[in-house]
Design an enzyme around this catalytic site. Sequence first.
Site, PDB file in Angstrom:
ATOM      1  N   CYS A   2      38.461  53.708  47.407  1.00 57.46           N
ATOM      2  CA  CYS A   2      37.539  55.078  47.082  1.00 57.46           C
ATOM      3  C   CYS A   2      38.318  56.207  47.223  1.00 57.46           C
ATOM      4  O   CYS A   2      39.806  56.184  47.598  1.00 57.46           O
ATOM      5  CB  CYS A   2      36.657  54.926  48.159  1.00 57.46           C
ATOM      6  SG  CYS A   2      35.712  53.371  48.415  1.00 57.46           S
ATOM      7  N   ARG A  27      39.642  57.152  41.532  1.00 55.36           N
ATOM      8  CA  ARG A  27      39.775  56.206  42.445  1.00 55.36           C
ATOM      9  C   ARG A  27      38.493  55.405  42.610  1.00 55.36           C
ATOM     10  O   ARG A  27      38.658  54.338  43.313  1.00 55.36           O
ATOM     11  CB  ARG A  27      40.290  56.730  43.909  1.00 55.36           C
ATOM     12  CG  ARG A  27      41.424  57.544  43.953  1.00 55.36           C
ATOM     13  CD  ARG A  27      41.637  58.385  45.340  1.00 55.36           C
ATOM     14  NE  ARG A  27      41.900  57.224  46.125  1.00 55.36           N
ATOM     15  CZ  ARG A  27      43.124  56.828  46.629  1.00 55.36           C
ATOM     16  NH1 ARG A  27      44.100  57.373  45.798  1.00 55.36           N
ATOM     17  NH2 ARG A  27      43.373  55.807  47.546  1.00 55.36           N
ATOM     18  N   TRP A  70      34.597  53.132  45.299  1.00 55.78           N
ATOM     19  CA  TRP A  70      34.754  51.764  44.439  1.00 55.78           C
ATOM     20  C   TRP A  70      34.255  50.606  45.412  1.00 55.78           C
ATOM     21  O   TRP A  70      34.896  50.266  46.370  1.00 55.78           O
ATOM     22  CB  TRP A  70      36.133  51.685  44.109  1.00 55.78           C
ATOM     23  CG  TRP A  70      36.370  50.649  42.965  1.00 55.78           C
ATOM     24  CD1 TRP A  70      36.558  50.961  41.618  1.00 55.78           C
ATOM     25  CD2 TRP A  70      36.667  49.193  43.299  1.00 55.78           C
ATOM     26  NE1 TRP A  70      36.666  49.849  40.892  1.00 55.78           N
ATOM     27  CE2 TRP A  70      36.917  48.521  42.064  1.00 55.78           C
ATOM     28  CE3 TRP A  70      36.879  48.429  44.300  1.00 55.78           C
ATOM     29  CZ2 TRP A  70      36.827  47.359  41.837  1.00 55.78           C
ATOM     30  CZ3 TRP A  70      37.184  47.081  44.244  1.00 55.78           C
ATOM     31  CH2 TRP A  70      36.926  46.287  43.047  1.00 55.78           C
ATOM     32  N   ASN A  96      37.740  54.978  53.136  1.00 53.55           N
ATOM     33  CA  ASN A  96      38.379  54.113  52.083  1.00 53.55           C
ATOM     34  C   ASN A  96      39.176  52.977  52.655  1.00 53.55           C
ATOM     35  O   ASN A  96      40.087  53.125  53.459  1.00 53.55           O
ATOM     36  CB  ASN A  96      39.373  55.268  51.367  1.00 53.55           C
ATOM     37  CG  ASN A  96      40.190  54.103  50.477  1.00 53.55           C
ATOM     38  OD1 ASN A  96      39.706  53.446  49.963  1.00 53.55           O
ATOM     39  ND2 ASN A  96      41.346  54.718  50.480  1.00 53.55           N
ATOM     40  N   GLY A  97      38.662  51.665  52.354  1.00 53.37           N
ATOM     41  CA  GLY A  97      39.494  50.711  52.778  1.00 53.37           C
ATOM     42  C   GLY A  97      38.474  49.564  53.175  1.00 53.37           C
ATOM     43  O   GLY A  97      37.402  49.610  52.839  1.00 53.37           O
ATOM     44  N   GLU A 478      51.029  43.498  27.996  1.00 52.10           N
ATOM     45  CA  GLU A 478      50.668  44.862  28.512  1.00 52.10           C
ATOM     46  C   GLU A 478      49.776  45.195  27.612  1.00 52.10           C
ATOM     47  O   GLU A 478      48.603  46.170  27.978  1.00 52.10           O
ATOM     48  CB  GLU A 478      51.750  45.660  28.633  1.00 52.10           C
ATOM     49  CG  GLU A 478      51.745  47.329  28.958  1.00 52.10           C
ATOM     50  CD  GLU A 478      50.699  47.841  30.239  1.00 52.10           C
ATOM     51  OE1 GLU A 478      50.191  48.775  30.234  1.00 52.10           O
ATOM     52  OE2 GLU A 478      50.400  46.742  31.278  1.00 52.10           O
ATOM     53  N   LYS A 482      45.895  46.657  28.287  1.00 54.10           N
ATOM     54  CA  LYS A 482      45.492  48.120  27.944  1.00 54.10           C
ATOM     55  C   LYS A 482      44.106  47.957  27.123  1.00 54.10           C
ATOM     56  O   LYS A 482      43.215  48.726  27.230  1.00 54.10           O
ATOM     57  CB  LYS A 482      46.426  48.890  27.017  1.00 54.10           C
ATOM     58  CG  LYS A 482      47.676  49.452  27.940  1.00 54.10           C
ATOM     59  CD  LYS A 482      47.232  50.585  28.761  1.00 54.10           C
ATOM     60  CE  LYS A 482      47.083  50.540  30.257  1.00 54.10           C
ATOM     61  NZ  LYS A 482      47.980  49.417  30.894  1.00 54.10           N
ATOM     62  N   GLU A 485      41.106  47.057  29.237  1.00 50.19           N
ATOM     63  CA  GLU A 485      40.663  48.168  30.368  1.00 50.19           C
ATOM     64  C   GLU A 485      39.952  49.096  29.396  1.00 50.19           C
ATOM     65  O   GLU A 485      39.070  49.574  30.107  1.00 50.19           O
ATOM     66  CB  GLU A 485      42.237  48.686  30.966  1.00 50.19           C
ATOM     67  CG  GLU A 485      42.747  47.832  32.099  1.00 50.19           C
ATOM     68  CD  GLU A 485      43.997  48.747  32.373  1.00 50.19           C
ATOM     69  OE1 GLU A 485      43.617  49.330  33.606  1.00 50.19           O
ATOM     70  OE2 GLU A 485      45.186  48.838  31.627  1.00 50.19           O
ATOM     71  N   HIS A 501      51.445  25.209  21.434  1.00 54.11           N
ATOM     72  CA  HIS A 501      50.901  24.396  22.487  1.00 54.11           C
ATOM     73  C   HIS A 501      49.488  24.322  23.211  1.00 54.11           C
ATOM     74  O   HIS A 501      49.157  23.979  24.216  1.00 54.11           O
ATOM     75  CB  HIS A 501      51.748  24.755  23.769  1.00 54.11           C
ATOM     76  CG  HIS A 501      53.163  24.589  23.213  1.00 54.11           C
ATOM     77  ND1 HIS A 501      53.824  23.168  23.027  1.00 54.11           N
ATOM     78  CD2 HIS A 501      54.317  25.453  23.035  1.00 54.11           C
ATOM     79  CE1 HIS A 501      55.228  23.540  22.632  1.00 54.11           C
ATOM     80  NE2 HIS A 501      55.452  24.895  22.553  1.00 54.11           N
ATOM     81  N   LYS A 600      42.022  53.584  39.921  1.00 54.76           N
ATOM     82  CA  LYS A 600      43.510  53.951  39.426  1.00 54.76           C
ATOM     83  C   LYS A 600      44.483  53.198  40.709  1.00 54.76           C
ATOM     84  O   LYS A 600      45.481  52.546  40.302  1.00 54.76           O
ATOM     85  CB  LYS A 600      43.929  55.365  39.556  1.00 54.76           C
ATOM     86  CG  LYS A 600      45.172  55.942  39.329  1.00 54.76           C
ATOM     87  CD  LYS A 600      45.637  55.448  37.934  1.00 54.76           C
ATOM     88  CE  LYS A 600      46.838  55.922  37.586  1.00 54.76           C
ATOM     89  NZ  LYS A 600      47.207  55.087  36.267  1.00 54.76           N
TER      90      LYS A 600
HETATM   91  C1  AGP Z   1      47.017  49.626  34.609  1.00 53.29           C
HETATM   92  O1  AGP Z   1      46.335  50.154  33.617  1.00 53.29           O
HETATM   93  C2  AGP Z   1      46.292  49.401  35.865  1.00 53.29           C
HETATM   94  N1  AGP Z   1      45.684  50.459  36.267  1.00 53.29           N
HETATM   95  C3  AGP Z   1      46.662  48.537  36.953  1.00 53.29           C
HETATM   96  O2  AGP Z   1      46.615  47.346  36.449  1.00 53.29           O
HETATM   97  C4  AGP Z   1      47.946  48.885  37.536  1.00 53.29           C
HETATM   98  O3  AGP Z   1      48.926  49.055  36.937  1.00 53.29           O
HETATM   99  C5  AGP Z   1      47.856  48.113  38.997  1.00 53.29           C
HETATM  100  O4  AGP Z   1      46.802  48.353  39.641  1.00 53.29           O
HETATM  101  C6  AGP Z   1      49.174  48.595  39.737  1.00 53.29           C
HETATM  102  O5  AGP Z   1      49.110  49.932  39.984  1.00 53.29           O
HETATM  103  P1  AGP Z   1      50.485  50.536  40.767  1.00 53.29           P
HETATM  104  O6  AGP Z   1      51.342  50.777  39.919  1.00 53.29           O
HETATM  105  O7  AGP Z   1      49.911  51.934  41.183  1.00 53.29           O
HETATM  106  O8  AGP Z   1      51.025  49.783  41.814  1.00 53.29           O
END
Ligand code: AGP
Length: 605
Positions: A2, A27, A70, A96-97, A478, A482, A485, A501, A600
């Site tokens: 959060c 966040r 979150w 947050n936690g 990757e 993307k 996401e 396979h 994020k």
């Molecule tokens: C990637 O687009 C995501 N936001 C997520 O997978 C991110 O890469 C992952 O949470 C790692 O975050 P960091 O690089 O801040 O440790």
Amino acid sequence: MCGIFGYVGTKNAAPILLEGLRQLEYRGYDSAGIFVPGHALVKAAGPIVNLAAKIPDDLPGTTGIAHTRWATHGPPTERNAHPHTDASGRIAIVHNGIIENYRELKEVLSAQEIPCNTDTDTEVLAKLIGSLYTGDLAKAVQTALQRVRGTYGLMVSTADDPGTIIVASMGSPVVIGLSADGHLVSSDPSALLAHTKDVVYLKDGDLAVVTRDSYTITTVAGKPVDRAAEVIQWDAESVQKQGYEHFMLKEIHEAAEVIKNTTRGRIIAKEGKVKLGGLEAVLDQIKDLDRLVIVGCGSAYYAAQVGRYTLEEYAGIPIEVELGSEYRYKNNLQTGKTAVLAVTQSGETADTLASIRKAKAAGLLTLGIVNTVGSTIARETDAGVHNHAGPEIAVASTKAFLSQLTVFVLLTVLIGRENGALSTADASEILAGLEALPTIIDSYLQDVSAIEAIAKKYSTYNHAMFIGRKFHTPIAYEGSLKLKECTYIHAEAYAGGELKHGSIALIDTDFPVIALVPQDDVYEKMISNVEEVKARLAPVLAIATEGDQQIAEIADDVLYVPLVHPVLQPIITTIPLQLLAYNVGVAKGINVDRPRNLAKSVTVE
Ligand code: AGP
């Protein structure tokens, strides 16, 4: 993960809290709320705009705490939104936690006939603090936190003493902002930039009593500690959209600038040398390593995978790549001449942080490739490299990923030259290519209209498969991440040679394949893989080298990218994949900066 934001000063708190929450919305955006002691407690489900609609413009009160959520415990409803209060309703908390022993504490409270009305772990802490409160809020918070297991970045406020905020940190980032008209508190320094660049980072176990004119920091047990003030390197403008429709698009178009910033002062091309100041103190240890374990999560993990290819291929050292969430629970860590390198944009990812702490406890050298200056992982690793990619606001990592790939190229040349695996000539060629890359990327990004057109076509599918080989296998993963996401399309990724396979069984006319086919040393193999999936009638979009006619005869659509040195090619090839995900997401009407269910920086397990 959060976001918490607080203010105690001379101005009306509510508008300052709302703007702070907007800056922290990346966040988490499941619900939000503010507490202005003596005046109001307002909560709303959904994004900040819903909360703002419920707060009167002239709400008085010059102190307040705020939260954007979150959800980890309890669904994203108004009832579970923070702030949570004690039984009297006069003490409020934002957190947050995760309070791991909240069930135990809940039973203790219910035995005292203190009921909890929400599904959250945080409300239990609010009720606990209230049950211990006898007029000294800091004391009650200290006592309560000594009974808590888990992580927290939190603020507590009471109507009994509206001019004071109690702040504490354990495993979640908290930073205090020092401004002319009072003090601010935030989960992330970038949300303070509109007010100040002067900040104090709290460390694990710190508790601060913050008023308009002062702040005192002790341990949770009450022992005074000294935390030096620091200056944030970024400016307020860098966290604005600067005319782009989304932060994600702005950050993709920052690619050339970011690579310049990541390499600035670090390349001595003529000598084929690299200078990474943050590693100089441990260069002898690095040179002598038997093994380097690279740890990361999400996109950072895929960047680490590319790093493994470049380091093994050009610097000749054995590399292991581990997911943070797995490595942290590994036993019998291999020691000896081993170092653990964390890759992270935020520097706060809980699983990566725990992995570093585990390695440290095992006596291993810990290193970091970290974008966020002053973050916990940057502070706790023995040495490292800052990306200098600037603040990355969009949830989907783009520019930071490219910067991570760039740092791996620098690290490869540094280690390869130090241990003799890389010749001066080869190193100079790579570094000359890296110095030329920003210009190549700038001209490539001048016209990306082809991607916008192709994205519309591929936005109509519900599935996608990304394939690549060698350096481009992690890039396929990757690209798939993307797309998932930003578009919620079911996307898979595989090494091209792995399809036959089993996973090729998925392929048909409704399952497009995005194939990464640059003209490198596995080009022919990738061409065969493309022909394999075409034989199963898959629509194929190829990312290929400018001028490649052969692939145009096989694939349905081709996005061309410039050909550069093989170790740099993954950086260029990633950009059309980022733009594809962005444009498909926009075509599907998705808020690509704030995809559902994501945040994020993942500061909880
Ligand atoms: C990637 O687009 C995501 N936001 C997520 O997978 C991110 O890469 C992952 O949470 C790692 O975050 P960091 O690089 O801040 O440790």
